[in-house]
Design a protein around this motif. Structure first.
Motif, short mmCIF file in Angstrom:
data_model
loop_
_atom_site.label_atom_id
_atom_site.label_comp_id
_atom_site.label_asym_id
_atom_site.label_seq_id
_atom_site.Cartn_x
_atom_site.Cartn_y
_atom_site.Cartn_z
N PHE A 1 -1.63 -0.03 14.33
CA PHE A 1 -1.84 0.36 15.72
C PHE A 1 -1.25 -0.68 16.67
CE2 PHE A 1 -5.43 1.99 13.19
CZ PHE A 1 -5.23 3.35 13.38
N VAL B 1 -6.34 4.06 2.20
CA VAL B 1 -5.26 4.10 1.21
C VAL B 1 -5.25 2.76 0.48
CG1 VAL B 1 -2.82 4.61 0.84
CG2 VAL B 1 -3.99 5.53 2.85
N THR B 2 -5.31 2.82 -0.83
CA THR B 2 -5.40 1.59 -1.62
C THR B 2 -4.14 1.34 -2.43
OG1 THR B 2 -6.46 2.86 -3.37
CG2 THR B 2 -7.90 1.66 -1.87
N ALA B 3 -3.94 0.07 -2.74
CA ALA B 3 -2.76 -0.31 -3.54
C ALA B 3 -2.94 0.17 -4.98
CB ALA B 3 -2.56 -1.81 -3.50
N LEU C 1 -15.38 -1.94 3.18
CA LEU C 1 -14.39 -1.42 2.23
C LEU C 1 -13.75 -2.57 1.45
CD1 LEU C 1 -12.79 1.26 4.55
CD2 LEU C 1 -14.08 1.73 2.45
N VAL D 1 -6.99 19.40 7.17
CA VAL D 1 -6.15 18.19 7.21
C VAL D 1 -5.56 18.03 5.81
CG1 VAL D 1 -6.13 15.68 7.52
CG2 VAL D 1 -7.56 17.12 8.99
N VAL E 1 0.88 -1.18 0.00
CA VAL E 1 0.00 0.00 0.00
C VAL E 1 0.91 1.22 0.00
CG1 VAL E 1 -1.74 1.29 1.29
CG2 VAL E 1 -1.84 -1.21 1.22
N VAL F 1 -13.23 -1.44 14.32
CA VAL F 1 -13.06 -0.90 12.98
C VAL F 1 -13.44 -1.94 11.92
CG1 VAL F 1 -11.30 -0.10 11.35
CG2 VAL F 1 -11.29 0.74 13.69
N ASN G 1 -7.99 13.12 10.49
CA ASN G 1 -9.04 12.34 9.87
C ASN G 1 -8.48 11.01 9.41
OD1 ASN G 1 -11.59 11.71 8.96
ND2 ASN G 1 -11.44 12.88 7.05
N PHE H 1 -5.63 -2.67 0.97
CA PHE H 1 -5.77 -1.27 1.39
C PHE H 1 -5.46 -1.20 2.86
CE2 PHE H 1 -9.68 -1.24 3.96
CZ PHE H 1 -10.23 -2.47 3.63
N ASN H 2 -5.35 0.02 3.35
CA ASN H 2 -5.16 0.18 4.79
C ASN H 2 -5.68 1.55 5.22
OD1 ASN H 2 -4.45 -0.48 7.39
ND2 ASN H 2 -2.28 -0.01 7.14
N PHE H 3 -5.90 1.67 6.52
CA PHE H 3 -6.30 2.95 7.08
C PHE H 3 -5.07 3.80 7.38
CE2 PHE H 3 -9.88 0.17 8.41
CZ PHE H 3 -10.90 0.86 7.80
N ALA H 4 -5.24 5.09 7.22
CA ALA H 4 -4.22 6.05 7.65
C ALA H 4 -4.88 7.04 8.59
CB ALA H 4 -3.64 6.78 6.46
N VAL H 5 -4.11 7.53 9.53
CA VAL H 5 -4.54 8.64 10.37
C VAL H 5 -3.77 9.85 9.87
CG1 VAL H 5 -4.61 9.58 12.71
CG2 VAL H 5 -4.94 7.12 12.33
N VAL H 6 -4.50 10.83 9.35
CA VAL H 6 -3.86 12.00 8.76
C VAL H 6 -4.08 13.19 9.69
CG1 VAL H 6 -3.63 13.39 6.67
CG2 VAL H 6 -4.48 11.04 6.51
N ALA I 1 -8.00 8.11 6.54
CA ALA I 1 -7.91 7.94 5.10
C ALA I 1 -7.95 6.45 4.80
CB ALA I 1 -6.62 8.53 4.55
N VAL J 1 -16.33 3.18 14.49
CA VAL J 1 -14.97 3.72 14.43
C VAL J 1 -14.72 4.68 15.59
CG1 VAL J 1 -13.48 5.22 13.03
CG2 VAL J 1 -14.81 3.43 11.93
N HIS K 1 1.41 7.04 2.99
CA HIS K 1 1.19 7.03 4.44
C HIS K 1 -0.01 6.16 4.82
CE1 HIS K 1 0.94 8.40 8.55
NE2 HIS K 1 -0.30 8.79 8.35
N HIS K 2 0.23 5.17 5.68
CA HIS K 2 -0.85 4.40 6.31
C HIS K 2 -0.29 3.79 7.59
CE1 HIS K 2 0.67 0.47 4.68
NE2 HIS K 2 1.15 1.27 3.74
#
Lengths: 215, 215
Positions: free
Chosen positions: A151, B213-215, A199, B144, A144, A192, B209, A208-213, B211, B192, A147-148
């Motif tokens: 935890f 993120v996808t491959a 998704l 953000v 991916v 989550v 926030n 895919f993965n989650f990111a905290v932005v 995000a 969440v 940024h992701h």
């Protein structure tokens, strides 16, 4: 490091193979000593296999890669005497498919699987991580781009350092690793999963993965 | 568009002000006609205020910005006859603080607030969105930087288009808006919140926030 991976499903085998590739001595643990998945994995990947108890007894660190709703049974089978003092890395999610798809998250007494394990086995040091993503991303975050995050939750700082080192061997940078704090924060990461499942369907299984932005 | 925002807390006032700034005619609805927050908001921002029923009666679109555990009561006070046929945008989360902090997500009968509203008021078209972020980010996503997302769930395609247009007025790009599908996907976004609350604490209230993120 001698690592036991409990659970011979896709997640367990993926993690076990990655640990072998990173130079660790890995035993894949299953309910019975003659598990076909485990034997095949060991033959192909150069690891060992055995019962949950055999795997845990030999290991310095134990990974729970079983389905969350059976994890306590699995660790009971592994045996408190084989777990005491060790770091237990919990990557499970308590997904309940009893009412079909999509699954619900079923947290007994409002506790995450990680907290249930910690409560049942006070002699271990539980760290929750990696449970919020495709298993292929767990061991190869670069699949991916950009940024992701991953935890980490746990009450023992040394145990979290050990786990963070293993994450970094997989390719997670320190900037990607978010230490949420104590083990009680693990429940939030399990919750989550319903969004993750939606998704996953929407993205047709694409990693895919989650990111905290942050601002 | 004539918009009713139900709820005079920080979220409701933030959204109401942003709708006014984008040229909409906004009424802030509260339990009583003489609510001080609502009167002050209306005087300062150039909107109107009134009871939940008055606000809903005049509006073409209704936003539920009340606490999730009281939302059904609020919409009942607004009156089915004032809601029928309208788009109801639900930005709430059913956070239960009865056992202190951190709150739990309390989904009655396993249903999101959005689904509970849809079930109780079959004549409305509920769209869930914006409930996974700081309220300041809802109306100003550029706070953000880079890639991050807002989720949309709903059973009515036209209603989702109306809501997507409002999101775009706030500055959300179409690439940032993820249509999760039908309203049943709303529950996953509410769940969440426990992770969100942990991150909010960790980041000392700094806007952030999620995000995907996808491959």
């Amino acid at each position: 490091m001698k690592i036991a991976v409990l659970g011979t499903g896709e997640v367990g085998r993926r993690l076990a193979s990655a640990f072998v590739a990173n130079g660790h001595q890995v035993t894949l643990g299953s309910r019975t000593a003659d598990n076909t998945n485990a034997a095949q994995w060991a033959a192909e990947q150069g690891g060992s296999h055995g019962t949950f108890a055999q795997a845990a007894a030999d290991a310095e660190l134990v990974v729970n890669a079983t389905a969350g709703l059976v994890s306590l049974d699995v660790l009971t089978a592994a045996g408190a005497e084989n777990l005491d003092g060790k770091v237990v890395v919990d990557v499970s999610n308590p997904l309940d498919f009893s009412a079909g798809f999509p699954p619900k998250v079923l947290q007994k007494d409002g506790l995450s699987v990680a907290e249930q394990i910690q409560r049942a086995f006070p002699g271990v040091r539980v760290v929750k991580t990696l449970n919020t993503m495709n298993n292929i991303v767990m061991v190869e975050p670069s699949l991916v781009p950009g940024h992701h995050n991953v935890f980490v939750s746990g009450d023992d700082a040394d145990a979290k350092t050990v786990v963070t080192d293993l994450l970094q061997e997989f390719g997670w940078s320190s900037a990607q690793i978010i230490d949420l704090g104590e083990l009680s924060t693990a429940g939030g990461t399990e919750l989550v999963l319903p969004l993750w499942v939606q998704l996953y369907g929407k993205l047709d299984g694409k990693p895919f993965n989650f990111a905290v932005v942050t601002a």
